[in-house]
Design a protein around this motif. Structure first.
Motif, PDB file in Angstrom:
ATOM      1  N   ILE A  69       0.863  -1.183   0.000  1.00  0.00           N
ATOM      2  CA  ILE A  69       0.000   0.000   0.000  1.00  0.00           C
ATOM      3  C   ILE A  69       0.894   1.226   0.000  1.00  0.00           C
ATOM      4  CG2 ILE A  69      -1.747   1.289   1.270  1.00  0.00           C
ATOM      5  CD1 ILE A  69      -2.659  -1.383   2.466  1.00  0.00           C
ATOM      6  N   GLY A  70       0.593   2.168  -0.860  1.00  0.00           N
ATOM      7  CA  GLY A  70       1.391   3.376  -0.929  1.00  0.00           C
ATOM      8  C   GLY A  70       0.626   4.500  -1.599  1.00  0.00           C
ATOM      9  N   LYS A  71       1.304   5.624  -1.683  1.00  0.00           N
ATOM     10  CA  LYS A  71       0.703   6.811  -2.288  1.00  0.00           C
ATOM     11  C   LYS A  71       1.488   7.157  -3.548  1.00  0.00           C
ATOM     12  CE  LYS A  71      -0.860  10.123   0.299  1.00  0.00           C
ATOM     13  NZ  LYS A  71      -0.982  11.296   1.191  1.00  0.00           N
ATOM     14  N   GLN A  87       7.810   6.876   4.585  1.00  0.00           N
ATOM     15  CA  GLN A  87       8.359   8.236   4.576  1.00  0.00           C
ATOM     16  C   GLN A  87       9.740   8.229   3.933  1.00  0.00           C
ATOM     17  OE1 GLN A  87       6.596  10.840   5.659  1.00  0.00           O
ATOM     18  NE2 GLN A  87       8.176  12.315   5.146  1.00  0.00           N
ATOM     19  N   GLY A  88       9.845   8.841   2.747  1.00  0.00           N
ATOM     20  CA  GLY A  88      11.124   8.945   2.053  1.00  0.00           C
ATOM     21  C   GLY A  88      11.511   7.711   1.250  1.00  0.00           C
ATOM     22  N   VAL A  89      10.658   6.691   1.207  1.00  0.00           N
ATOM     23  CA  VAL A  89      10.960   5.477   0.443  1.00  0.00           C
ATOM     24  C   VAL A  89      10.004   5.409  -0.749  1.00  0.00           C
ATOM     25  CG1 VAL A  89      11.101   2.972   0.498  1.00  0.00           C
ATOM     26  CG2 VAL A  89      11.686   4.278   2.548  1.00  0.00           C
ATOM     27  N   GLU A  90      10.572   5.525  -1.956  1.00  0.00           N
ATOM     28  CA  GLU A  90       9.763   5.486  -3.165  1.00  0.00           C
ATOM     29  C   GLU A  90      10.240   4.353  -4.061  1.00  0.00           C
ATOM     30  OE1 GLU A  90      10.105   9.376  -4.899  1.00  0.00           O
ATOM     31  OE2 GLU A  90       8.463  10.150  -3.680  1.00  0.00           O
ATOM     32  N   VAL A  91       9.272   3.678  -4.705  1.00  0.00           N
ATOM     33  CA  VAL A  91       9.586   2.607  -5.647  1.00  0.00           C
ATOM     34  C   VAL A  91       8.856   2.872  -6.953  1.00  0.00           C
ATOM     35  CG1 VAL A  91      10.060   0.842  -3.913  1.00  0.00           C
ATOM     36  CG2 VAL A  91       7.741   1.154  -4.738  1.00  0.00           C
TER      37      VAL A  91
END
Length: 112
Positions: A69-71, A87-91
């Motif tokens: 789940i993410g934004k 927070q601060g972790v993007e894929v």
């Protein structure tokens, strides 16, 4: 006993078109039932998924096929989106692997 010529000719005669249609009617009915119960709903579901993926935009909360789940932080080219999972972790995620949009963001309206 031997078969008479009249009996041999009658046995080789072709069936009438109505009888032939009657033989294929069960197969036609099975195909129609399979189409309406399986194929058509699957096509509708694929169309809905395609529409959902096309309307993804920044700020949407999504679920991937892997259960993450993410934004959505950025919509990239080539069918990818950048999803912030912490927070601060993007894929980077392929758009088609997104299975659900939990919350949509409202489009920004310009104040006049």
């Amino acid at each position: 006993m031997f078969a008479t010529p009249a009996f041999a000719q009658a046995a080789g005669a072709s069936a009438s078109p109505v009888a032939a249609l009657g033989q294929f009617l069960p197969l036609i009915l099975i195909f129609v039932i399979v189409y309406f119960l399986m194929i058509r709903p699957q096509q509708k579901k694929a169309k809905d998924h395609r529409a959902m993926v096309e309307t993804l935009r920044r700020g949407d909360k999504v679920v991937t096929q892997g259960g993450i789940i993410g934004k959505v932080s950025k919509v990239l080219e080539d069918g990818e989106v950048k999803v912030e999972i912490a927070q601060g972790v993007e894929v980077n995620v392929i758009k088609t692997t997104i299975v659900q949009v939990l919350s949509k963001t409202e489009p920004a309206t310009s104040a006049k």
